[in-house]
Design an enzyme around this catalytic site. Structure first.
Site, PDB file in Angstrom:
ATOM      1  N   TYR A 239       5.993 -10.394   6.955  1.00 52.56           N
ATOM      2  CA  TYR A 239       5.875  -8.952   7.161  1.00 52.56           C
ATOM      3  C   TYR A 239       6.377  -8.591   8.551  1.00 52.56           C
ATOM      4  CZ  TYR A 239       2.979  -8.008   3.019  1.00 52.56           C
ATOM      5  OH  TYR A 239       2.520  -7.856   1.738  1.00 52.56           O
TER       6      TYR A 239
ATOM      7  N   ASP B  56       0.819  -1.204   0.000  1.00 48.43           N
ATOM      8  CA  ASP B  56       0.000   0.000   0.000  1.00 48.43           C
ATOM      9  C   ASP B  56       0.859   1.264   0.000  1.00 48.43           C
ATOM     10  OD1 ASP B  56      -2.182  -1.685   0.226  1.00 48.43           O
ATOM     11  OD2 ASP B  56      -2.305  -1.482   2.405  1.00 48.43           O
TER      12      ASP B  56
END
Length: 259
Positions: free
Chosen positions: A110, A52
């Site tokens: 992540y 994002d």
């Protein structure tokens, strides 16, 4: 024709995410421009993971097809000469022409980083979120086992997600903190999670809810109940993008695609 694979790192602060989009500067756009500048030919890149706006990566994966006569490993250095300093190719190799970075079995890892201290560390202003209230790390860690295994993660999926389903498998989830070893209230907290795949805003929504466990606003039992309810409205608002990194994408030996 052959397919070149790139390991890509970037500071996402200046970009509207990784994926190409009209009238916005993205990581994919800069990579495409670099490949076209080097090879003097049209190029189409495929990224393993779409990040994002404002999200960073240390080990995203991209591929492109080319006839350009260069040893595969040399593409890393050559392309870096065409890229801005906040995007870097860490490595390059050649894979089979039918190898697709999103269609192979893989594990994605992540990290989410939080500076926990009364005053924000200015050196981390674009690379970590800030929580000025001391966090209860033991409580936060106690919430994490609920995430492990295959579950419906609808509670942590953005409401505007286009995912066909919200079931994902999580292999590992852990929390480390440098302030514990330093014995002081000020330091970096790192949440690391590995899974088969992730939904839109999933890691950031998990992190914000786990932080509320650390703040005492949500109990460990309540965290598990929110998760089980599969209702996004019950979880916490999305954590800031600046703290999130795609650390790496790991492919098994059978899916690695090396030539």
């Amino acid at each position: 024709m052959r397919r070149i694979r790139l390991i890509v790192s970037y500071d996402g602060t200046a970009y509207f995410g990784s994926q190409m989009q009209p009238k916005a500067v993205t990581v994919e756009q800069k990579l495409t421009e670099a490949v076209q500048g080097l090879t003097r030919a049209p190029a189409q890149l495929i990224l393993a993971s779409r990040t994002d706006t404002g999200v960073h990566a240390l080990g995203n994966v991209a591929v492109f097809d080319t006839d350009f006569p260069m040893q595969a490993e040399r593409f890393a250095t050559a392309l870096n000469a065409y890229l801005p300093p906040d995007i870097r190719i860490q490595a390059a190799d050649e894979v089979a022409l039918n190898w697709h970075p999103r269609k192979q079995h893989c594990e994605k890892t992540y990290e989410y980083r939080i500076w926990n201290g009364r005053i924000m560390n200015p050196l981390l202003r674009n690379s970590a979120a800030h929580c000025y209230v001391p966090l209860n790390l033991a409580a936060m860690r106690a919430a994490l086992p609920a995430l492990l295994g295959e579950h419906d993660f609808a509670a942590f999926c953005a409401s505007d997600s286009a995912a066909a389903h919200t079931v994902r498998r999580i292999y590992r989830a852990e929390l480390t903190a440098e302030c514990e070893t330093a014995g002081a209230y000020a330091g970096l907290i790192t949440f690391r999670i590995t899974g088969s795949g992730f939904l839109y805003h999933m890691v950031r929504n998990i992190m914000s809810t786990v932080v509320n466990v650390g703040l005492g606003r949500i109990s460990v039992e309540r965290f598990a109940a929110i998760f089980a309810a599969c209702d996004r409205r019950l979880a916490s608002p999305t954590a800031p993008a600046c703290g999130l990194y795609l650390l790496r994408v790991d492919y098994g030996n059978e899916d690695d695609g090396r030539m």
